[in-house]
Design an enzyme around this catalytic site. Structure first.
Site, PDB file in Angstrom:
ATOM      1  N   LYS A   1      40.598  55.127  68.254  1.00  0.00           N
ATOM      2  CA  LYS A   1      41.388  54.412  67.247  1.00  0.00           C
ATOM      3  C   LYS A   1      42.637  54.462  67.325  1.00  0.00           C
ATOM      4  O   LYS A   1      43.498  55.266  66.585  1.00  0.00           O
ATOM      5  CB  LYS A   1      40.758  54.988  65.633  1.00  0.00           C
ATOM      6  CG  LYS A   1      40.816  53.974  64.530  1.00  0.00           C
ATOM      7  CD  LYS A   1      40.193  54.378  63.374  1.00  0.00           C
ATOM      8  CE  LYS A   1      40.401  53.702  62.131  1.00  0.00           C
ATOM      9  NZ  LYS A   1      39.518  52.362  62.378  1.00  0.00           N
TER      10      LYS A   1
HETATM   11  C1  LIG Z   1      38.081  52.007  61.957  1.00  0.00           C
HETATM   12  C2  LIG Z   1      37.224  50.864  62.678  1.00  0.00           C
HETATM   13  C3  LIG Z   1      36.119  50.375  62.404  1.00  0.00           C
HETATM   14  C4  LIG Z   1      35.355  51.156  61.282  1.00  0.00           C
HETATM   15  O1  LIG Z   1      35.050  52.371  61.280  1.00  0.00           O
HETATM   16  P1  LIG Z   1      34.658  53.299  59.952  1.00  0.00           P
HETATM   17  O2  LIG Z   1      34.621  54.688  60.768  1.00  0.00           O
HETATM   18  O3  LIG Z   1      33.432  52.740  59.685  1.00  0.00           O
HETATM   19  O4  LIG Z   1      35.578  53.341  59.085  1.00  0.00           O
HETATM   20  C5  LIG Z   1      35.588  49.478  62.978  1.00  0.00           C
HETATM   21  N1  LIG Z   1      36.356  48.804  64.022  1.00  0.00           N
HETATM   22  C6  LIG Z   1      37.443  49.054  64.305  1.00  0.00           C
HETATM   23  C7  LIG Z   1      38.208  48.224  65.360  1.00  0.00           C
HETATM   24  C8  LIG Z   1      38.061  50.261  63.715  1.00  0.00           C
HETATM   25  O5  LIG Z   1      39.490  50.363  63.944  1.00  0.00           O
END
Ligand SMILES: *Cc1c(COP(=O)(O)O)cnc(C)c1O
Length: 307
Positions: A159
């Site tokens: 992320k």
């Molecule tokens: C954070 C994110 C998600 C969702 O992840 P969660 O853990 O459910 O919050 C989905 N796609 C992307 C690109 C993200 O950055």
């Protein structure tokens, strides 16, 4: 709407919100090498509060940092404790939590050198990300003209801050064109995910979601898959094309910010009945029970705290 709380945890201690600042030559500000998390805390039915899947989010933050070659100068346990400490300092019974790991100022070349790795944790009150109506009525989405990341260009399992340039471009395009959110296709043309949400479709009662190849492994996605299987639904992780989305009986996004948001329209085609469908509603209901501590089976997903 500007967000605000009293304190931000910054490199090991709580500082006043307005004092949590950095130098303009902060490396991450220029080159995007950084990692973050999005976590939610909910008020539980017994009058306490709980962070949803705290340890898994912190683990993913460390995984992201490792992928990006950044060494976080704290342990996972220290970050878990810092998150609870920040929520308490801000007297937040529920809200959003944003940990951020970034490269501080120092060397200005692309190589981060010995620049410090810095960590901040902000928390603030945040309601439904895509609007209050979105959870009930669903949202309108548009297939983005921007393609999702190639797995060997950006690190899709991280992320990462820099990955979000693609998300911001897709989201602003969708909003400028009158939609609520973007659906991005992968480099081969299959549906990947939203700008910050994973995507699911339902057809003939079977729930389908994108496999983890090029998408961010969402914890809400993981939770919803587990809850759905527990309720007796068949869930398959299989790639699908955008026309499969058009003819789905239901479609929805999952994410910490978006929670479980139904999609009522894609590229001007009504999905199903054009509102939250029965599967999405059932899963929403279960999801909100779990985060509020009303399902003992999923207590292990909650880290309780009291203000
Ligand atoms: C954070 C994110 C998600 C969702 O992840 P969660 O853990 O459910 O919050 C989905 N796609 C992307 C690109 C993200 O950055």
């Amino acid at each position: 709407m500007a967000i605000k709380a009293d304190k931000i945890w910054f490199d090991g201690k709580l500082v006043d919100w307005d004092e949590a600042n950095v130098h303009v030559l902060t490396h991450t500000l220029h080159y995007g090498l950084g990692a973050f998390e999005g976590i939610r805390a909910y008020k539980t039915s017994d009058g306490r509060s709980a962070v949803f899947r705290l340890k898994e989010h912190t683990r993913r933050l460390f995984d992201s940092a490792k992928i990006l070659g950044m060494e976080i100068p704290f342990t996972e346990e220290e970050i878990n404790n810092a998150i609870i400490e920040t929520l308490k300092a801000n007297k937040l019974e529920e809200g959003y939590i944003r940990p951020l790991v970034f490269v501080g100022a120092g060397a200005m070349g692309v190589h981060p050198g010995t620049n410090p790795i810095r960590v901040a944790i902000a928390t603030w009150p945040w309601g439904a990300y895509l609007g209050d109506d979105a959870l009930l009525k669903g949202i309108r989405v548009k297939t983005s003209t921007f393609t999702r990341h190639h797995v060997n260009i950006m690190m899709t399992k991280a992320k990462a801050c820099g990955n979000y340039v693609n998300s911001v471009l897709a989201k602003t395009e969708a909003v400028a064109d009158g939609y609520d959110e973007a659906v991005l296709l992968d480099t081969e043309g299959y549906v990947a995910e939203g700008s910050g949400e994973n995507i699911f479709i339902v057809r003939n009662g079977i729930i389908k979601t994108t496999p983890l190849t090029s998408i961010l492994a969402g914890l809400t996605r993981n939770s919803v898959i587990e809850l759905a299987r527990d309720l007796g639904y068949t869930v398959v992780e299989e790639r699908f094309t955008r026309d499969k989305l058009y003819i789905a009986e239901e479609a929805f996004f999952t994410g910490t910010a978006a929670e479980l948001t139904p999609i009522r329209e894609a590229d001007r085609r009504t999905i199903g009945e054009g509102q939250a469908g029965p599967v999405a509603r059932k899963l929403q209901e279960e999801f909100f029970k779990v985060v509020k501590g009303e399902n003992p089976k999923y207590e292990h997903w909650l880290d309780y705290y009291t203000i």
